[in-house]
Design a protein around this motif. Structure first.
Motif, short mmCIF file in Angstrom:
data_model
loop_
_atom_site.label_atom_id
_atom_site.label_comp_id
_atom_site.label_asym_id
_atom_site.label_seq_id
_atom_site.Cartn_x
_atom_site.Cartn_y
_atom_site.Cartn_z
N MET A 17 37.93 29.66 10.58
CA MET A 17 37.58 28.14 10.65
C MET A 17 36.14 28.16 10.37
N GLY A 18 35.71 27.07 9.64
CA GLY A 18 34.22 27.03 9.37
C GLY A 18 33.63 26.48 10.52
N ALA A 19 32.21 26.58 10.33
CA ALA A 19 31.24 26.19 11.24
C ALA A 19 31.18 24.60 11.67
N PHE A 20 30.80 24.24 12.70
CA PHE A 20 30.99 22.74 12.98
C PHE A 20 29.63 22.27 12.34
N THR A 21 29.48 22.15 11.03
CA THR A 21 28.36 21.55 10.66
C THR A 21 27.82 20.35 10.52
N GLU A 22 28.70 19.46 10.94
CA GLU A 22 28.46 17.96 11.20
C GLU A 22 28.12 17.58 12.73
N GLN A 23 28.05 18.63 13.51
CA GLN A 23 27.73 18.49 14.70
C GLN A 23 26.51 17.57 15.02
N PRO A 24 25.51 17.79 14.43
CA PRO A 24 24.12 16.80 14.40
C PRO A 24 24.50 15.34 14.13
N ILE A 25 25.33 15.17 13.27
CA ILE A 25 25.62 13.75 12.70
C ILE A 25 26.37 13.20 13.95
N TYR A 26 27.44 13.78 14.62
CA TYR A 26 28.41 13.26 15.51
C TYR A 26 27.40 13.18 16.88
N ALA A 27 26.79 14.15 17.10
CA ALA A 27 25.60 13.98 18.35
C ALA A 27 25.09 12.68 18.30
N GLN A 28 24.29 12.23 16.85
CA GLN A 28 23.73 10.87 16.83
C GLN A 28 24.53 9.90 16.99
#
Length: 216
Positions: free
Chosen positions: A1-12
């Motif tokens: 499973m790939g890294a949760f690269t969108e995490q900064p987007i969802y954090a905002q």
């Protein structure tokens, strides 16, 4: 499973949800839809302590929902953008459509919507030039002076029972107060009906009218 690269987007995105997650902050946003106000005015009208009100305003300001201007030693808060008012209307409509508990709470606060038969803003706009319709602003005289629906007559609710003789009989009355959860216009409508008037409240009150001016 790939890294949760969108995490900064969802954090905002979550920052906005956090800003709206407090009942006091939602109440303050409703009050600021009316006009800019000081923290002291907001605290008094919201029924929240001054220190807590200031803290909640800072949270809203951090999410770019509220802006502030300084006039001497006083700070005046306002909505950061008119589009926030439109967003609040969409948010409330969406929440009421999803949450039965919210619908029940609104009905308990305002009364049975079916019994009140509220008038929508769209219907009101179609009837503004109807001579058989009386548009009644039952807010305070100060609120009326700050802004009102064109053609509305100011009769504050506390004066309504004593001024019924001033109202024409035989026509239809649309009464409005301030916002979507304001109890004054439903009370006014029930009073008017008791005296034989054909009366209905404006759904969402003056706030709904203001929001319609943003959305067009």
């Amino acid at each position: 499973m790939g890294a949760f690269t969108e995490q900064p987007i969802y954090a905002q995105l979550a920052r906005m949800g956090k800003a709206l997650s407090n009942p006091a902050r939602l109440r303050l946003l409703h009050l600021l839809e009316q006009r800019e106000q000081t923290v002291e005015e907001l605290a008094g009208r919201a029924g929240v302590g001054l220190k807590n009100t200031s803290a909640q305003l800072q949270q809203l300001r951090a999410a770019n929902l509220v802006a502030v201007r300084r006039d001497g030693t006083r700070m005046y808060y306002r909505l950061a953008d008119p589009e926030i008012s439109r967003f609040l209307g969409v948010f409330e409509e969406f929440a009421e459509g999803r949450l039965a508990d919210l619908r029940d709470a609104v009905a308990a606060h305002l009364g049975d919507p079916a019994e009140l038969w509220p008038v929508s803003v769209a219907e009101l706009k179609r009837r503004l030039d109807d001579p058989g319709t009386l548009l009644l602003d039952v807010r305070s005289a100060a609120d009326y002076a700050d802004g009102h629906v064109p053609g509305a007559v100011s009769v504050p609710f506390e004066q309504l029972a004593d001024r019924l003789a001033e109202l024409p009989t035989g026509g239809k009355v649309i009464a409005y107060c301030q916002g979507p959860y304001c109890v004054v216009s439903p009370k006014a409508v029930r009073l008017l009906r008791d005296f034989g008037y054909s009366a209905r409240p404006l759904a969402g009150g003056f706030t709904a009218w203001q929001r319609s001016m943003v959305t067009g």
